[in-house]
Each structure stands twice: as structure tokens, then as C-alpha cells.
Design a protein around this motif. Structure first.
Motif, mmCIF file in Angstrom:
data_model
loop_
_atom_site.group_PDB
_atom_site.id
_atom_site.type_symbol
_atom_site.label_atom_id
_atom_site.label_comp_id
_atom_site.label_asym_id
_atom_site.label_seq_id
_atom_site.Cartn_x
_atom_site.Cartn_y
_atom_site.Cartn_z
ATOM 1 N N LYS A 29 -44.754 -28.033 21.198
ATOM 2 C CA LYS A 29 -43.452 -28.186 21.836
ATOM 3 C C LYS A 29 -42.741 -26.846 21.705
ATOM 4 C CE LYS A 29 -40.797 -31.946 21.815
ATOM 5 N NZ LYS A 29 -39.954 -33.021 21.267
ATOM 6 N N VAL A 30 -42.453 -26.237 22.853
ATOM 7 C CA VAL A 30 -41.835 -24.922 22.891
ATOM 8 C C VAL A 30 -40.389 -25.088 23.324
ATOM 9 C CG1 VAL A 30 -41.954 -22.606 23.885
ATOM 10 C CG2 VAL A 30 -44.047 -23.910 23.546
ATOM 11 N N GLY A 31 -39.462 -24.558 22.549
ATOM 12 C CA GLY A 31 -38.053 -24.560 22.935
ATOM 13 C C GLY A 31 -37.743 -23.268 23.665
ATOM 14 N N VAL A 32 -37.337 -23.388 24.949
ATOM 15 C CA VAL A 32 -37.078 -22.219 25.777
ATOM 16 C C VAL A 32 -35.578 -22.136 26.036
ATOM 17 C CG1 VAL A 32 -37.652 -21.045 27.927
ATOM 18 C CG2 VAL A 32 -39.291 -22.603 26.905
ATOM 19 N N ASN A 38 -22.413 -19.723 32.333
ATOM 20 C CA ASN A 38 -22.071 -19.045 31.081
ATOM 21 C C ASN A 38 -22.503 -19.857 29.867
ATOM 22 O OD1 ASN A 38 -20.298 -21.107 31.373
ATOM 23 N ND2 ASN A 38 -18.438 -19.889 31.151
ATOM 24 N N LYS A 39 -23.206 -20.967 30.102
ATOM 25 C CA LYS A 39 -23.703 -21.803 29.007
ATOM 26 C C LYS A 39 -25.180 -21.518 28.767
ATOM 27 C CE LYS A 39 -20.634 -25.718 29.798
ATOM 28 N NZ LYS A 39 -20.577 -27.145 30.166
ATOM 29 N N GLU A 40 -25.599 -21.679 27.532
ATOM 30 C CA GLU A 40 -27.001 -21.511 27.183
ATOM 31 C C GLU A 40 -27.473 -22.761 26.461
ATOM 32 O OE1 GLU A 40 -29.015 -18.777 24.014
ATOM 33 O OE2 GLU A 40 -28.646 -17.583 25.811
ATOM 34 N N ARG A 41 -28.637 -23.252 26.855
ATOM 35 C CA ARG A 41 -29.192 -24.435 26.198
ATOM 36 C C ARG A 41 -30.669 -24.205 25.944
ATOM 37 N NH1 ARG A 41 -32.020 -27.946 29.548
ATOM 38 N NH2 ARG A 41 -31.972 -27.398 31.732
ATOM 39 N N VAL A 42 -31.240 -25.074 25.099
ATOM 40 C CA VAL A 42 -32.667 -24.977 24.774
ATOM 41 C C VAL A 42 -33.387 -26.120 25.471
ATOM 42 C CG1 VAL A 42 -34.371 -25.025 22.933
ATOM 43 C CG2 VAL A 42 -32.194 -23.885 22.570
ATOM 44 N N GLN A 43 -34.337 -25.776 26.328
ATOM 45 C CA GLN A 43 -35.098 -26.775 27.069
ATOM 46 C C GLN A 43 -36.483 -26.928 26.444
ATOM 47 O OE1 GLN A 43 -35.638 -25.827 31.172
ATOM 48 N NE2 GLN A 43 -36.882 -27.613 31.602
ATOM 49 N N PRO A 44 -36.854 -28.155 26.035
ATOM 50 C CA PRO A 44 -38.185 -28.330 25.443
ATOM 51 C C PRO A 44 -39.275 -28.368 26.516
ATOM 52 C CG PRO A 44 -37.008 -30.408 25.471
ATOM 53 C CD PRO A 44 -36.065 -29.368 26.005
ATOM 54 N N TYR A 45 -40.436 -27.833 26.184
ATOM 55 C CA TYR A 45 -41.601 -27.857 27.067
ATOM 56 C C TYR A 45 -42.788 -28.220 26.193
ATOM 57 C CZ TYR A 45 -44.760 -26.494 30.823
ATOM 58 O OH TYR A 45 -45.702 -26.496 31.814
ATOM 59 N N GLU A 46 -43.376 -29.385 26.444
ATOM 60 C CA GLU A 46 -44.456 -29.884 25.593
ATOM 61 C C GLU A 46 -45.740 -29.995 26.393
ATOM 62 O OE1 GLU A 46 -45.487 -33.860 22.967
ATOM 63 O OE2 GLU A 46 -43.406 -33.379 23.416
ATOM 64 N N ILE A 83 -37.848 -17.428 23.701
ATOM 65 C CA ILE A 83 -38.488 -18.522 22.967
ATOM 66 C C ILE A 83 -37.654 -18.806 21.720
ATOM 67 C CG2 ILE A 83 -40.579 -19.287 21.785
ATOM 68 C CD1 ILE A 83 -40.964 -18.918 24.776
ATOM 69 N N ASP A 84 -37.099 -20.018 21.655
ATOM 70 C CA ASP A 84 -36.257 -20.390 20.517
ATOM 71 C C ASP A 84 -37.121 -20.814 19.332
ATOM 72 O OD1 ASP A 84 -33.692 -20.899 19.317
ATOM 73 O OD2 ASP A 84 -34.184 -23.034 19.481
ATOM 74 N N ASN A 85 -38.041 -21.739 19.575
ATOM 75 C CA ASN A 85 -38.923 -22.208 18.505
ATOM 76 C C ASN A 85 -40.208 -22.760 19.104
ATOM 77 O OD1 ASN A 85 -37.831 -24.449 19.684
ATOM 78 N ND2 ASN A 85 -37.502 -25.557 17.808
ATOM 79 N N ILE A 86 -41.239 -22.790 18.285
ATOM 80 C CA ILE A 86 -42.530 -23.372 18.667
ATOM 81 C C ILE A 86 -42.938 -24.299 17.536
ATOM 82 C CG2 ILE A 86 -44.950 -22.938 19.194
ATOM 83 C CD1 ILE A 86 -44.152 -20.232 20.270
ATOM 84 N N LYS A 87 -43.268 -25.548 17.913
ATOM 85 C CA LYS A 87 -43.663 -26.534 16.912
ATOM 86 C C LYS A 87 -45.007 -27.133 17.326
ATOM 87 C CE LYS A 87 -41.954 -30.671 14.638
ATOM 88 N NZ LYS A 87 -40.947 -31.729 14.683
ATOM 89 N N VAL A 88 -45.966 -27.143 16.400
ATOM 90 C CA VAL A 88 -47.267 -27.747 16.673
ATOM 91 C C VAL A 88 -47.151 -29.238 16.388
ATOM 92 C CG1 VAL A 88 -49.705 -27.793 16.050
ATOM 93 C CG2 VAL A 88 -48.482 -25.630 16.116
ATOM 94 N N ILE A 89 -47.370 -30.073 17.406
ATOM 95 C CA ILE A 89 -47.230 -31.523 17.257
ATOM 96 C C ILE A 89 -48.531 -32.137 16.766
ATOM 97 C CG2 ILE A 89 -46.811 -33.653 18.522
ATOM 98 C CD1 ILE A 89 -44.806 -32.053 20.169
#
Length: 120
Positions: A29-32, A38-46, A83-89
Motif C-alpha cells: 500500500k503506497v501513500g501518494v 491549495n490542499k494536499e492529501r495522501v491517496q492510497p494505492y494498493e 511518496i508519503d509511505n510504503i507499507k507491505v501488506i
């Protein structure tokens, strides 16, 4: 100090140190980071890692997922600031370096066996 040493020192500053160990076949699961106005958010991509290219600062992974019945692949630059974070599921048990054959498969045929690592 020659040019190659300068380039290496700049690359060393930019490289992330908190990346998990990622293998081909793993479900990640990659947080992009996405900029909307003017807003920033983190979108997950699994999805499943089907390819990995090592190249120090240019290291990439190709992640494949099925979205609304269509296969979607994205290539992520591991050390990118986007890339905000990468998590191995889950860990995948595969015998190849590149899983391009998953592109031709549909449904349950795209499953990858799970690998259970022994805790040391």
C-alpha cells in the motif's frame, strides 16, 4: 572534489532511509501525496509489485491492481518526495524477478501465493 562525488553526495541527501524491504510479488500500500488546488492529501494505492528496478536514487517499483475490471499499473520512484509511505501488506512467494505474465491473467488466476517469513 570531482563531479561524480558531488552528484553522489546530493543523491545521498535525497535518499529515504525508512523504506521497508520490498520484494517482487508483495502486496503493498503506497501513500501518494496529491495536490488539489491549495490542499494536499495522501491517496492510497494498493496492489501487487510486478517489477522492481534498483538504481540507488532511481529505484522504482511497478505496482499492478485491478480497478473496475481493468488492470492499472503505476511506476513509483521509491525516493520521490511525492511518496508519503510504503507499507507491505503481505509477502508473495514467487520464483521470477518480473511478473509480467499477470497482465494476461484474469480473476483468481492473478493470485500470488503468500510467503510466511520465520521471525528470527
Amino acid at each position: 572534489m570531482n563531479a561524480q562525488e558531488i552528484i553522489r553526495s546530493i543523491e545521498a541527501e535525497q535518499m529515504k532511509s525508512n523504506l521497508p524491504i520490498i520484494h517482487v510479488g508483495d502486496t503493498v500500500k503506497v501513500g501518494v501525496k496529491i495536490q488539489e488546488g491549495n490542499k494536499e492529501r495522501v491517496q492510497p494505492y494498493e496492489g501487487v509489485v510486478i517489477a522492481k528496478h534498483n538504481g540507488s536514487i532511481n529505484a522504482t517499483i511497478t505496482v499492478r491492481r485491478i480497478f473496475q475490471g481493468v488492470g492499472v499499473e503505476r511506476v513509483f520512484l521509491l525516493h520521490s518526495p511525492r511518496i508519503d509511505n510504503i507499507k507491505v501488506i503481505r509477502r508473495g512467494k514467487v520464483r521470477r524477478a518480473k511478473l509480467y505474465y499477470l497482465r494476461d491473467r484474469v480473476g483468481k488466476a492473478t493470485r500470488v501465493k503468500q510467503r510466511f517469513d520465520r521471525e528470527l
